[in-house]
Design an enzyme around this catalytic site. Structure first.
Site, PDB file in Angstrom:
ATOM      1  N   ASP A 124      -2.754   7.207 -15.993  1.00 14.06           N
ATOM      2  CA  ASP A 124      -1.348   7.548 -15.817  1.00 14.06           C
ATOM      3  C   ASP A 124      -1.105   8.939 -16.400  1.00 14.06           C
ATOM      4  O   ASP A 124      -1.616   9.263 -17.474  1.00 14.06           O
ATOM      5  CB  ASP A 124      -0.477   6.504 -16.525  1.00 14.06           C
ATOM      6  CG  ASP A 124       0.980   6.602 -16.148  1.00 14.06           C
ATOM      7  OD1 ASP A 124       1.617   7.625 -16.461  1.00 14.06           O
ATOM      8  OD2 ASP A 124       1.501   5.648 -15.557  1.00 14.06           O
TER       9      ASP A 124
ATOM     10  N   ASN B  89       5.464  -3.792 -11.523  1.00 15.47           N
ATOM     11  CA  ASN B  89       6.911  -3.721 -11.338  1.00 15.47           C
ATOM     12  C   ASN B  89       7.203  -3.790  -9.839  1.00 15.47           C
ATOM     13  O   ASN B  89       6.478  -3.198  -9.039  1.00 15.47           O
ATOM     14  CB  ASN B  89       7.464  -2.420 -11.919  1.00 15.47           C
ATOM     15  CG  ASN B  89       7.208  -2.312 -13.409  1.00 15.47           C
ATOM     16  OD1 ASN B  89       7.348  -3.266 -14.152  1.00 15.47           O
ATOM     17  ND2 ASN B  89       6.808  -1.131 -13.850  1.00 15.47           N
TER      18      ASN B  89
ATOM     19  N   VAL C 220       7.371   4.226  -8.089  1.00 10.48           N
ATOM     20  CA  VAL C 220       6.657   4.716  -6.907  1.00 10.48           C
ATOM     21  C   VAL C 220       6.530   3.538  -5.956  1.00 10.48           C
ATOM     22  O   VAL C 220       6.016   2.481  -6.331  1.00 10.48           O
ATOM     23  CB  VAL C 220       5.264   5.284  -7.271  1.00 10.48           C
ATOM     24  CG1 VAL C 220       4.508   5.699  -6.011  1.00 10.48           C
ATOM     25  CG2 VAL C 220       5.400   6.452  -8.235  1.00 10.48           C
TER      26      VAL C 220
ATOM     27  N   HIS D 118       1.360  -0.948  -7.436  1.00 12.41           N
ATOM     28  CA  HIS D 118       0.444  -0.455  -8.457  1.00 12.41           C
ATOM     29  C   HIS D 118       0.556  -1.327  -9.697  1.00 12.41           C
ATOM     30  O   HIS D 118       1.614  -1.830 -10.030  1.00 12.41           O
ATOM     31  CB  HIS D 118       0.689   1.017  -8.799  1.00 12.41           C
ATOM     32  CG  HIS D 118       2.077   1.336  -9.256  1.00 12.41           C
ATOM     33  ND1 HIS D 118       3.162   1.395  -8.399  1.00 12.41           N
ATOM     34  CD2 HIS D 118       2.559   1.643 -10.481  1.00 12.41           C
ATOM     35  CE1 HIS D 118       4.243   1.719  -9.079  1.00 12.41           C
ATOM     36  NE2 HIS D 118       3.902   1.869 -10.352  1.00 12.41           N
ATOM     37  N   MET D 119      -0.578  -1.516 -10.339  1.00  9.37           N
ATOM     38  CA  MET D 119      -0.643  -2.311 -11.559  1.00  9.37           C
ATOM     39  C   MET D 119      -0.952  -1.379 -12.723  1.00  9.37           C
ATOM     40  O   MET D 119      -1.904  -0.604 -12.671  1.00  9.37           O
ATOM     41  CB  MET D 119      -1.731  -3.374 -11.439  1.00  9.37           C
ATOM     42  CG  MET D 119      -1.913  -4.213 -12.688  1.00  9.37           C
ATOM     43  SD  MET D 119      -3.077  -5.581 -12.467  1.00  9.37           S
ATOM     44  CE  MET D 119      -4.561  -4.730 -11.988  1.00  9.37           C
TER      45      MET D 119
END
Length: 115
Positions: free
Chosen positions: A30, A86, A95, A99-100
């Site tokens: 990230d 999320n 985004v 994604h995790m």
């Protein structure tokens, strides 16, 4: 979605600090880490959110979960980690590509939700 940020990263159009990749998923650090270990695991295929998952997506979602533990350990979170997906506006998704977040480090992550 041709302009999707994560699709562009998966295609190599935008650089990312890749830590794992195979034919189904890509994992990269990230750019605004919240913990010492903070990696995003994405499907190479564009899926907007968990609310948009279909039966054909089971293999890629399973792969995301299956590789999370090894990614966490490889990045230095050897005593556990948290995985977070999320979904949508209410879920805090920023985004619009599934994604995790794999987060961890040497210290406990803390409470999951504010009480």
């Amino acid at each position: 979605m041709h302009d999707c940020l994560f699709c562009r990263i998966a295609r190599g159009e935008i650089p990312a600090a890749r830590v794992y990749e195979d034919e189904l998923v890509l994992a990269f650090k990230d750019i605004q880490p919240q913990r010492p270990v903070h990696v995003l695991v994405i499907p190479r295929k564009h899926i907007t959110s968990l609310a948009h998952v279909g039966p054909d997506d089971e293999a890629v979602l399973g792969r995301m979960l299956a590789v999370a533990g090894q990614i966490a350990v490889d990045q230095g979170s050897t005593d556990g980690f948290r995985s977070i997906i999320n979904t949508g506006r209410v879920g805090g998704q920023e985004v619009m590509h599934v994604h995790m977040h794999v987060v961890g480090g040497p210290d406990p992550v803390g409470p999951m939700l504010k009480r």
